[in-house]
Design an enzyme around this catalytic site. Sequence first.
Site, short mmCIF file in Angstrom:
data_model
loop_
_atom_site.label_atom_id
_atom_site.label_comp_id
_atom_site.label_asym_id
_atom_site.label_seq_id
_atom_site.Cartn_x
_atom_site.Cartn_y
_atom_site.Cartn_z
N LEU A 175 0.83 -1.21 0.00
CA LEU A 175 0.00 0.00 0.00
C LEU A 175 0.85 1.25 0.00
O LEU A 175 1.80 1.37 0.76
CB LEU A 175 -0.91 0.03 1.23
CG LEU A 175 -2.18 -0.83 1.15
CD1 LEU A 175 -2.91 -0.76 2.48
CD2 LEU A 175 -3.11 -0.35 0.04
N ARG A 176 0.49 2.18 -0.86
CA ARG A 176 1.11 3.51 -0.81
C ARG A 176 0.01 4.57 -0.86
O ARG A 176 0.27 5.75 -0.89
CB ARG A 176 2.08 3.71 -1.96
CG ARG A 176 1.40 3.62 -3.30
CD ARG A 176 2.19 4.26 -4.41
NE ARG A 176 1.70 3.73 -5.68
CZ ARG A 176 1.83 4.37 -6.84
NH1 ARG A 176 2.44 5.52 -6.91
NH2 ARG A 176 1.37 3.83 -7.95
N ASN A 177 -1.24 4.09 -0.92
CA ASN A 177 -2.41 4.97 -0.91
C ASN A 177 -3.29 4.55 0.25
O ASN A 177 -3.07 3.50 0.84
CB ASN A 177 -3.18 4.83 -2.23
CG ASN A 177 -2.47 5.56 -3.36
OD1 ASN A 177 -2.04 6.69 -3.20
ND2 ASN A 177 -2.34 4.88 -4.49
N ASP B 230 -2.99 -2.67 -12.19
CA ASP B 230 -2.13 -1.49 -12.26
C ASP B 230 -1.24 -1.34 -11.03
O ASP B 230 -1.06 -0.24 -10.51
CB ASP B 230 -3.00 -0.24 -12.45
CG ASP B 230 -2.20 0.91 -13.07
OD1 ASP B 230 -1.18 0.63 -13.73
OD2 ASP B 230 -2.58 2.08 -12.88
#
Lengths: 430, 430
Positions: free
Chosen positions: B213-215, B308
């Site tokens: 996760l980066r969001n 994506d």
Amino acid sequence: MSKLVPPHGGKGLVIRLLEGAERDAELKKAEGLKKIEISAQEKGDLIMIGIGGFSPLDGFMTKADWKSVCENFTLADGTFWPVPVMCSVTDEDAAAVNVGDEVALERDGEIFATLKVEEKFSLSDDEKKWESEMVYKGNGEDSEKFWDVALEDHPGVQMVMARGNEYLAGPVNVLSEGDYKTNPKYLGMYLRPAETRAIFEERGWSTVAAMQLRNPMHRSHEHLCKIALDVCDGVIIHSLIGNLKPGDIPAEVRLKCIDTLVDGYFVKEHVVQGGYPLDMRYAGPREGLLHATFRQNYGVNRMIIGRDHAGVGDFYTLFEAQEIFDKIPYQGEECPDPGKKLLCEPLKIDWTFYCFKCDGMASMRTCPHGKDDRVILSGTKLRKALSEGAEVPDHFGRDEVLVILRDYYENLTEKVEIKMQKAASGQEMK
Amino acid sequence: MSKLVPPHGGKGLVIRLLEGAERDAELKKAEGLKKIEISAQEKGDLIMIGIGGFSPLDGFMTKADWKSVCENFTLADGTFWPVPVMCSVTDEDAAAVNVGDEVALERDGEIFATLKVEEKFSLSDDEKKWESEMVYKGNGEDSEKFWDVALEDHPGVQMVMARGNEYLAGPVNVLSEGDYKTNPKYLGMYLRPAETRAIFEERGWSTVAAMQLRNPMHRSHEHLCKIALDVCDGVIIHSLIGNLKPGDIPAEVRLKCIDTLVDGYFVKEHVVQGGYPLDMRYAGPREGLLHATFRQNYGVNRMIIGRDHAGVGDFYTLFEAQEIFDKIPYQGEECPDPGKKLLCEPLKIDWTFYCFKCDGMASMRTCPHGKDDRVILSGTKLRKALSEGAEVPDHFGRDEVLVILRDYYENLTEKVEIKMQKAASGQEMK
């Protein structure tokens, strides 16, 4: 080269079904042989042996195989196999047959196979009791408690104990697949292992999961398939179309439910529907292993094992059919001969249900909420509601499937009522 | 014996972080060494090397490693590795350093490591362009078209091209983990590979999936985790807590969202939350490979790769980060040295969304319905709705998480408004 898992046993698909001129000649010969009447279970086993579904078996087991299967989960040669596959005969037939003879195996007047007798053996009642305990008793269950109820309540044990004490072993030539291929009630869903393999290969699949069904396909079954679909190349929804217990829903109704569900709720290119010709053995966890074993022959390498898979009453704990996969030979260790090892792995999935807080289907592993948030889906509960004409709770099933089942139960009730009226008016009941 | 996947590279966890008296002595020595200022990315890489997250790397790459990584996805010795990990220096610093020297690597006045210089090398602008194409260009994308937009729009390429032309290679001793362990904004979620391994082992896990996760964690991320949970022993929700692009949501807000989601919607015993200290490289499919590589060191053997994954604008096709796993060395073949092969496999999952007809979350593989039946969940769309104060459609996210994000965006807007007011009234903007 095929990307699919190889058939079990390391010998490719062992096909014993004769076709065309070969079949005609064998059938002609069979008509002159001594006839032996077989059970419904043996008929199913024969067809499976015929089409390669039971590879590497080429016939009925010897006593050494029987003992080793019960005790060690392997044939006498060390190849994994979970349940006995045997040909029981009457004492009279046994007395009339010698090792080396060929006999014809028939049921309802149709010759299903010829058997070359390689061994004749007996199982005492004590040996059959031993088999029952080894194959059907739940893990950790007390032997005495098991026998308190097994004869009364366990259909698998009942079948073993009802068998005779005499057996014939040897390779078979199978001459018929019954009406599975021709009877329209099977909706064309009966497929041989070579056929499912060809379909999987044509679609380029390598990771294929199988969903075992002997009951109508409910939303929890749909959910299991969809979990598998998200992590495998494809899924085969594979129904038992042999015999079940009286009171269970017949194959044609079940197949129609599946067809409807696939039509409305699945992406068709990822799903194959199929039927296989076995009767239920009601062997609980061992039957789960059998499901994986013959599925490997059909080209499947992930066998979906959910809650109470192949369960029988209260004889097994809810996840015993998952746990048994960790206890069989060659698991988690190098197998000197990979052909001997079961290569179809379990896809173990927890108890699933609809959860209002999760806002969708969930499992005990994914949902932290409480009983009141969940609509627990159980075939038994649904059957009860439908047969009583009661309302089915929201999210419990797909409307299109419930329509079919409701219709089946209504007709059933009408038939029962007609029968009862006829009986009351003195007409014969059939 | 541990049931977890071994660290990558076959050498166990290669730990370069010094602690206690050893660290004190090295730091004292470092203060007397030539100081070299490092980038934010290099700082993150150093900490990862320090804690064993980049095993088997023990320092920064040589030119031979760089070339082989770009060209073959392996270090010069044949060990799989997906992206360059390099130490760039100014021309002046390079001129002042000789092979055999030790130097101190610092950022913002803090010494992060010492480096024993084993090689000094240059990359021409053409070589950096070559690296950019090899590492960042989408599969099948035209080279000319790539360069039309890459310098303008691809943050990964921008970072490569902004690097100097001189590099130092050699093993490092790492002296600091920055404030990841101590700053309360990380909610104690920063964990070393040895720590996650200890947690997984204590829980008896062997099949462990990682969610990158980066969001903020949305419902589609939750769904990916839950698919993994149904088929693995456990999941680590593993957030990047290093630097992102300006405008992205800061780690403390993201970690709070995850914590809230886990609290309300996960079974805690099956989930671990963690943070890792890297910056985003924006390397698309190659970054997906890096995610799997360092996850293996954390004890993970299934890397969730969705739609994506690690995408950057329109540079990659939606499932390119899944497909690249089939193209790397040693896949589907015997690797003479298993240590050289990536053992953390992708758990490839299709595009997921809420579907009204399915009555729950679904994926392109499980749902046959149409666009109008679906609530497509996209972080970008949600960000837009929240930052504009617009309504978020039903089933799109979990209320508890949306509250946190709404709050973040409202404060952000207020801050911007205050800044604008201050600017309008002639006060200095910060």
